[in-house]
Design a protein around this motif. Sequence first.
Motif, PDB file in Angstrom:
ATOM      1  N   GLY A   1     -90.826 -46.659   9.569  1.00  0.00           N
ATOM      2  CA  GLY A   1     -90.716 -45.511   8.685  1.00  0.00           C
ATOM      3  C   GLY A   1     -91.669 -45.493   7.518  1.00  0.00           C
ATOM      4  O   GLY A   1     -91.571 -44.621   6.652  1.00  0.00           O
TER       5      GLY A   1
ATOM      6  N   MET B   1     -98.034 -37.816   2.817  1.00  0.00           N
ATOM      7  CA  MET B   1     -96.577 -37.754   2.861  1.00  0.00           C
ATOM      8  C   MET B   1     -96.033 -36.990   1.655  1.00  0.00           C
ATOM      9  O   MET B   1     -95.125 -36.155   1.790  1.00  0.00           O
ATOM     10  CB  MET B   1     -95.990 -39.167   2.897  1.00  0.00           C
TER      11      MET B   1
ATOM     12  N   TYR C   1     -88.106 -36.666   5.869  1.00  0.00           N
ATOM     13  CA  TYR C   1     -88.029 -37.773   6.818  1.00  0.00           C
ATOM     14  C   TYR C   1     -86.573 -37.910   7.250  1.00  0.00           C
ATOM     15  O   TYR C   1     -85.690 -38.151   6.429  1.00  0.00           O
ATOM     16  CB  TYR C   1     -88.516 -39.065   6.158  1.00  0.00           C
TER      17      TYR C   1
ATOM     18  N   PRO D   1     -93.586 -42.716   9.943  1.00  0.00           N
ATOM     19  CA  PRO D   1     -92.552 -41.684   9.819  1.00  0.00           C
ATOM     20  C   PRO D   1     -92.981 -40.345  10.417  1.00  0.00           C
ATOM     21  O   PRO D   1     -94.150 -39.954  10.343  1.00  0.00           O
ATOM     22  CB  PRO D   1     -92.368 -41.559   8.303  1.00  0.00           C
TER      23      PRO D   1
ATOM     24  N   MET E   1     -92.138 -36.427   9.907  1.00  0.00           N
ATOM     25  CA  MET E   1     -91.535 -35.502   8.945  1.00  0.00           C
ATOM     26  C   MET E   1     -91.240 -34.176   9.645  1.00  0.00           C
ATOM     27  O   MET E   1     -92.022 -33.720  10.493  1.00  0.00           O
ATOM     28  CB  MET E   1     -92.481 -35.272   7.774  1.00  0.00           C
TER      29      MET E   1
END
Length: 338
Positions: free
Chosen positions: A228, A238, A248, A259, A261
């Motif tokens: 993650g 991010m 997430y 991760p 999203m």
Amino acid sequence: MTFRIRAARASDLQHLYEMAKLTGGGFTNLPPDRKALAAKLDRSGAAFARDEELVSDELFVLMLENAATGEVRGTCQLFTQVGQQHPFYSYRLGTLTQHSKELERTFRAEMLALTTDLEGACEVGGLFLHPGERAGGLGLLLARSRYLFIRAHRARFADRILAELRGIIDEAGGSPFWDGLAGRFFGMNFQDADQFNATNGHQFIADLMPKHPIYTAMLSEAARSAIGLPHPSGRAAMRMLENEGFHYENYVDIFDGGPTMTARTDKVRSIAEAREHPIVAIDGDGGTESLVAVGRLDDFRCAFGMVREAGDGIVLSRACADTLAVVEDDVVLHVPRW
């Protein structure tokens, strides 16, 4: 600023290949393989040529170009509906809670389950900006131009949207997550598996990966700590996604553990806040710095510009009008730069 986003062309193959060689690995959507990149451009060209307003399994490739010099300095991609030709696999990180009455203890075990939950979503990905241009907001222009493209072609994209972030890659180009999990079943290192996936798709995962959940306690510490987490170079991306309304939700990439999203497409901030207005005047007298887009399909262009409202239209800065090749009465999409 003379940079603009435009549709990719077949002649961009060399530009894409040169950028792909700079990615440093783990970049599935931009493999340093001419055949794979040419196939992407062919697929993108077919998508730009189709004018039907319905969701299909398509890929659009966009390029960042200096309008003054013609230099190409970045690229990004949009997938309209993933998992239609091949399964779209992710790991979902979950928790199993068990209680022992005799020991008077409750045990919580984290598990990774192979899933196709995200199948059918659209995807923004493949973003790469040349290292020499990583200043001045060009990464933001690349990233957010994709949302204005979606807004301009909303019927072509699914109602859920995802973005995969590259996971932790070590100095040797390996992946602690891959080495600790999938690599044990596949008998190949991360670089080979990543390249194979980029050119051949995910089907080999379905053929070889165990379908039962994996207890994270059985993984190495290095593999567990990578779950993650984005690659250090992806932390800004991010934050940008979070600013757009992505979250997430414990989905991670099956290769590097990075991760994934997700968001509802219509809730993405740049899509929801974009407005469409005609240009009533072009001058250089201030306004709000914005992303401005015009055109459909292979005529789509996007750039930064100064915008101010004027009645039922907008006044656009001269520099932006020149970069986008627009004139008074043209209708543009715009959203503030934030």
